[in-house]
Write an enzyme that holds these catalytic residues in place. Structure first.
Site, short mmCIF file in Angstrom:
data_model
loop_
_atom_site.label_atom_id
_atom_site.label_comp_id
_atom_site.label_asym_id
_atom_site.label_seq_id
_atom_site.Cartn_x
_atom_site.Cartn_y
_atom_site.Cartn_z
N ARG A 169 0.82 -1.21 -0.15
CA ARG A 169 -0.10 -0.16 0.09
C ARG A 169 0.85 1.39 -0.07
O ARG A 169 0.65 2.26 -0.77
CB ARG A 169 -0.85 0.03 1.12
CG ARG A 169 -1.96 -1.25 1.05
CD ARG A 169 -2.81 -1.32 2.38
NE ARG A 169 -2.24 -1.06 3.44
CZ ARG A 169 -2.77 -0.02 4.43
NH1 ARG A 169 -4.16 0.24 4.31
NH2 ARG A 169 -2.10 0.06 5.54
N GLU A 217 4.47 -2.00 18.01
CA GLU A 217 3.52 -2.07 19.02
C GLU A 217 3.72 -3.53 19.33
O GLU A 217 3.12 -4.04 20.29
CB GLU A 217 2.23 -1.62 18.66
CG GLU A 217 1.46 -1.93 17.35
CD GLU A 217 1.78 -0.89 16.20
OE1 GLU A 217 1.35 -1.13 15.19
OE2 GLU A 217 3.00 -0.42 16.25
#
Length: 181
Positions: free
Chosen positions: A68, A105
Site C-alpha cells: 500500500r 507495537e
C-alpha cells in the site's frame, strides 16, 4: 486544497473493525487504489502539497513495507520528475545497505536502504500511506539521516491522531492529508 478533492479521497478509505486484532480499527485504502479517479485525485493532492511546500526536492523516499505505501511514492515521484528511493524490510535490497532496528507495537523490525541511495545534502520527502505509532517513519528518517540526506518532510495519506505518532518525529516537519482519531 479543495474540500471536494479531499472528500473524494476520504470517501474511499474504508474502516475494518477488529483487524488485524480485536480492538483495532484498520483504515483500508484498497478502495482508493481501485478507483482510478480517486487515486489520481490522491496523487494530485500530494503533488500540489509538495510543489507548494518545496521548490527544490531531489527524491521521494517510500516505505515499502507493504504494497500500500509502496504504491503511492513512485507515482508521486514520477509526477514531480524526480527519483524514488525504496526503504525496505531487511534483506530485500541488493548491495551495501544501511540498516536500523526499531520497535513496533507488537515486536521489533528492521528497515534498510541502499548505501548509495542518496548523496549527502540531497533533499528528500518520505512518503507512506499511514502514520500510526510512528516507529516505522522514525526508522526511515534515521536511515536517511545516516546517508546525510536533508529530510524536508514526512508525508502520509492517513494519520491516526490518537496514537500520537507524529510526536515521535521531533523536529522533522510532518503533513497528513486525512486525520482519524
Amino acid at each position: 486544497m479543495s474540500d471536494e478533492r479531499l472528500r473524494t479521497v476520504r470517501d474511499r478509505v474504508r474502516p475494518f473493525p477488529d483487524f488485524p486484532e480485536p480492538g483495532v480499527l484498520f483504515r483500508d485504502i484498497s478502495p482508493l487504489l481501485k478507483d482510478p479517479v480517486a487515486f489520481r485525485t490522491l496523487i494530485d493532492l500530494l503533488e500540489d502539497h509538495v510543489r507548494a511546500s518545496f521548490p527544490k526536492i531531489d527524491f521521494i523516499a517510500g516505505e515499502c513495507l507493504d504494497s500500500r505505501g509502496f504504491l503511492i511514492g513512485p507515482p508521486l515521484a514520477q509526477r514531480l520528475g524526480i527519483g524514488f528511493v525504496p526503504v525496505r524490510k531487511k534483506g530485500k535490497l541488493p548491495g551495501p545497505t544501511e540498516c536500523v532496528s526499531y520497535s513496533l507495537e507488537y515486536g521489533k523490525a528492521e528497515l534498510e536502504v541502499q548505501s548509495d541511495a542518496v548523496e549527502p545534502g540531497q533533499k528528500v520527502v518520505i512518503v507512506d500511506d499511514l502514520l500510526a505509532t510512528g516507529g516505522t517513519m522514525c526508522a526511515a528518517c534515521e536511515l536517511l539521516k545516516r546517508l546525510k540526506a536533508e529530510i524536508l518532510e514526512c508525508l502520509v495519506v492517513i494519520e491516526l491522531k490518537a496514537l500520537k505518532g507524529s510526536e515521535k518525529l521531533n523536529s522533522i516537519p510532518f503533513h497528513s492529508l486525512l486525520q482519524f482519531d
